[in-house]
Design a protein around this motif. Structure first.
Motif, short mmCIF file in Angstrom:
data_model
loop_
_atom_site.label_atom_id
_atom_site.label_comp_id
_atom_site.label_asym_id
_atom_site.label_seq_id
_atom_site.Cartn_x
_atom_site.Cartn_y
_atom_site.Cartn_z
N LYS A 157 -3.98 -4.70 -5.34
CA LYS A 157 -5.10 -5.39 -5.03
C LYS A 157 -6.32 -4.72 -4.47
CE LYS A 157 -5.63 -8.90 -1.01
NZ LYS A 157 -4.92 -9.19 0.08
N TYR A 158 -6.14 -3.40 -4.04
CA TYR A 158 -7.29 -2.50 -3.91
C TYR A 158 -7.41 -1.53 -4.82
CZ TYR A 158 -7.23 -5.19 0.63
OH TYR A 158 -7.25 -6.06 1.52
N HIS A 159 -6.79 -1.59 -5.83
CA HIS A 159 -7.25 -0.87 -7.14
C HIS A 159 -6.89 0.61 -6.73
CE1 HIS A 159 -9.35 -4.25 -8.62
NE2 HIS A 159 -10.24 -4.44 -7.44
N ILE A 160 -5.69 0.91 -6.25
CA ILE A 160 -5.22 2.12 -5.96
C ILE A 160 -4.31 2.63 -6.93
CG2 ILE A 160 -3.97 3.64 -4.11
CD1 ILE A 160 -4.76 1.77 -2.11
N THR A 161 -4.77 3.64 -7.57
CA THR A 161 -3.75 4.35 -8.69
C THR A 161 -2.58 5.10 -8.09
OG1 THR A 161 -5.71 4.78 -9.98
CG2 THR A 161 -3.48 6.10 -10.69
N VAL A 162 -1.49 4.56 -8.42
CA VAL A 162 -0.25 5.35 -7.98
C VAL A 162 0.79 5.63 -9.30
CG1 VAL A 162 -0.29 4.02 -5.78
CG2 VAL A 162 1.05 3.02 -7.90
N THR A 163 1.45 6.55 -8.99
CA THR A 163 2.39 7.02 -10.07
C THR A 163 3.97 7.14 -9.44
OG1 THR A 163 2.16 9.22 -9.64
CG2 THR A 163 0.93 8.24 -11.52
N ASP A 164 5.06 6.57 -10.13
CA ASP A 164 6.39 6.73 -9.76
C ASP A 164 6.39 8.13 -9.61
OD1 ASP A 164 6.87 4.17 -9.85
OD2 ASP A 164 7.26 4.07 -11.81
N ALA A 165 7.12 8.52 -8.56
CA ALA A 165 7.40 10.09 -8.18
C ALA A 165 8.37 10.22 -6.90
CB ALA A 165 6.24 10.87 -8.07
#
Length: 344
Positions: A157-165
């Motif tokens: 929703k807030y355009h935060i880039t996340v990666t699975d880790a």
């Protein structure tokens, strides 16, 4: 015992700023993640305590500490009245998740403590205990997934880039869960034959020939069932110790039913025959006893003394072998958990 309370399995690709001003959505997520980290550490302490204790009641203080961590996190997160710039949806979802976790740890696991204390009284009670434990964990898994989805939705929703880790701690808990599950599967196979053997021993003590035969037959059946199940179980990370010791136990119990029990039955039947002969002879006056009856009785006395000596030796050998085997199974199980549950 497996606990699955972690849901922050994502690494935020920006700096961590723990401030309640929340200038950015990332700050907001990181603040909540910090609280989750404290819960994770308490969860891990509880998990490792369970790994090295057979009594849930003895480690109850660790469970209570976990509850305090959840309650502390709830209070801090609840203070975020405005959430992130008036958006309280994620905050409410996390509070709901923590509340469900608290209920399960406080109430449901409390019931498990009581169930564990009677679980070994029957196979059905043990199975019910393990099913109840898995049911609680399934509930937590479901809520865990909801919380993780809420995290991802907020980030999107807030355009935060996340990666699975997966974090190191979450991986430790995941590994511990796998170890406990594996151990439980082998334990249930072992417990089924071990409990049947206890019933067999009680039947022998009561000299109940019908119950002896029934339990011996059931023991063979369960041993065969267990041996077939073992064929489908693979070593855990190359460690076949639990499989091997369980197979050894099943083979012993099967041999006990096939070889030891017939000797016990034969002795009890002969002893019963001797007691009847003794009773009939003593019921007659000395003058009414024939020489043949007396000679037969004296011969039986010699034979029963010999049979008693043989029976005691057979019984002692079986008891010792079984005791050693049970100790070996328990020791192997403890070593298996200690070797595979990650250390702090």
């Amino acid at each position: 015992m497996k606990l699955k309370l972690l849901f922050i399995f994502l690494f935020i690709t920006t700096s961590n700023l723990f401030s309640q001003e929340f200038k950015t959505a990332v700050d907001y997520l990181n603040y909540i993640e910090k609280e989750q980290g404290l819960i994770s550490k308490s969860t891990w302490k509880y998990t490792t305590a369970m790994a090295h204790s057979k009594s849930a009641r003895k480690i109850d203080n660790t469970r209570k500490q976990l509850l305090k961590s959840i309650e502390a996190a709830q209070k801090k997160i609840a203070l975020l009245k405005d959430g992130y710039k008036g958006d309280v949806e994620y905050r409410d979802q996390i509070l709901q998740y923590l509340d469900i976790c608290k209920i399960n740890i406080n109430e449901e696991y409390g019931k498990l403590v009581d169930m564990q204390e009677v679980a070994e009284q029957s196979y059905d009670a043990m199975e019910a205990y393990l099913k109840m434990r898995d049911l609680i964990n399934d509930k937590l898994d479901t809520e865990n997934e909801k919380a993780e989805n809420a995290f991802k939705s907020f980030a999107l929703k807030y355009h935060i880039t996340v990666t699975d880790a997966n974090s190191e701690l979450s991986q430790k808990i995941k590994t511990s869960n796998e170890v406990f599950d594996y151990h439980t599967a082998l334990y249930l196979i072992f417990f089924k034959v071990n409990f049947t053997d206890i019933n067999l021993s009680l039947a022998i003590e009561k000299k109940d020939l019908s119950a002896i035969q029934q339990n011996a037959s059931t023991l063979i059946q369960y041993a065969d069932e267990g041996l077939n199940k073992l064929k489908e179980i693979k070593p855990y990370n190359g460690d076949a110790s639990m499989i091997n010791v369980t197979k050894k136990a099943l083979e012993f119990y099967k041999k006990e039913a096939q070889q030891y029990v017939p000797k016990v039955t034969a002795f009890l039947m002969f002893n019963d025959k001797f007691e009847n002969a003794k009773k009939n002879l003593e019921a007659k006056n000395a003058s009414d006893r024939s020489k043949e009856e007396i000679d037969n009785y004296n011969a039986m006395v010699k034979q029963v003394n010999k049979e008693i000596d043989t029976y005691n030796k057979v019984n002692s050998a079986n008891f010792q072998e079984k005791g050693n085997l049970i100790n070996e199974w328990n020791g192997t199980g403890e070593n298996f958990i200690s070797n595979h549950v990650p250390v702090d």
